[in-house]
Design an enzyme around this catalytic site. Structure first.
Site, PDB file in Angstrom:
ATOM      1  N   LYS A  76       0.862  -1.060   0.030  1.00 38.48           N
ATOM      2  CA  LYS A  76      -0.136   0.037  -0.030  1.00 38.48           C
ATOM      3  C   LYS A  76       0.839   1.215   0.049  1.00 38.48           C
ATOM      4  O   LYS A  76       2.033   1.139   0.543  1.00 38.48           O
ATOM      5  CB  LYS A  76      -0.862   0.192   1.322  1.00 38.48           C
ATOM      6  CG  LYS A  76      -2.065  -1.095   1.286  1.00 38.48           C
ATOM      7  CD  LYS A  76      -3.312  -0.638   0.396  1.00 38.48           C
ATOM      8  CE  LYS A  76      -4.299  -1.705   0.362  1.00 38.48           C
ATOM      9  NZ  LYS A  76      -5.546  -1.526   0.865  1.00 38.48           N
ATOM     10  N   ARG A 115      -4.471 -10.222   3.443  1.00 40.95           N
ATOM     11  CA  ARG A 115      -4.336 -10.235   2.123  1.00 40.95           C
ATOM     12  C   ARG A 115      -2.946  -9.894   1.469  1.00 40.95           C
ATOM     13  O   ARG A 115      -2.759  -8.729   1.891  1.00 40.95           O
ATOM     14  CB  ARG A 115      -5.508  -9.618   1.461  1.00 40.95           C
ATOM     15  CG  ARG A 115      -5.425  -9.414   0.104  1.00 40.95           C
ATOM     16  CD  ARG A 115      -6.021  -8.249  -0.761  1.00 40.95           C
ATOM     17  NE  ARG A 115      -5.694  -7.046  -0.471  1.00 40.95           N
ATOM     18  CZ  ARG A 115      -4.696  -6.582  -1.056  1.00 40.95           C
ATOM     19  NH1 ARG A 115      -3.894  -7.251  -1.899  1.00 40.95           N
ATOM     20  NH2 ARG A 115      -4.170  -5.456  -0.690  1.00 40.95           N
TER      21      ARG A 115
END
Length: 141
Positions: A76, A115
């Site tokens: 991210k 995830r």
């Protein structure tokens, strides 16, 4: 603007918990079985970088909702921003190390599912984090 809070204001955990609570009500009304519900706090979606880190640190508060938590931090932007150096964007390899840190923090703070993009690497990270939580899982010597 990256890293800037949009909809969550100063009380991100309260806002996320409230949103998840509303989603739980909707799911129950729709007849979704409790055993089929997993909660995702939405790391990286409409939150500042600091709010993403706050959510990771305060996952135990979201766990109080009583459902398994799924956390997706892999590669991210907030990790890349944290690890960028000298104006240079973080490389993919560098982001893997940051992802490893957030995966470990997620597991230690109550995430049931993570995830990730780099499955083999993060499976190793998860194995060590699981041993920290449950030393009986460690290999025998």
């Amino acid at each position: 603007q990256p890293g800037r809070a949009k909809a969550f204001g100063r009380h991100v955990v309260k806002a996320v918990a409230g949103g998840l609570g509303e989603s739980l009500k909707t799911a129950r009304k729709a007849g979704v079985k409790t055993s089929q519900i997993i909660l995702d706090p939405g790391i990286g979606f409409g939150k500042s970088y600091a709010q993403n880190y706050e959510l990771l640190a305060r996952l135990p508060e979201l766990a109080k909702l009583g459902f398994p938590l799924l956390v997706g931090t892999s590669r991210k932007g907030f990790i890349g921003a944290t690890l960028s150096e000298g104006g240079q964007a973080a490389t993919l390899e560098t982001k893997i190390w940051g992802t490893a840190a957030t995966v470990t923090a997620s597991i230690l703070n109550g995430a049931h599912i993570v995830r990730v993009h780099d499955v083999a690497e993060m499976a190793r990270v998860a194995r060590v984090a699981d041993c920290i939580l449950e030393p009986a899982l460690a290999p025998k010597n």
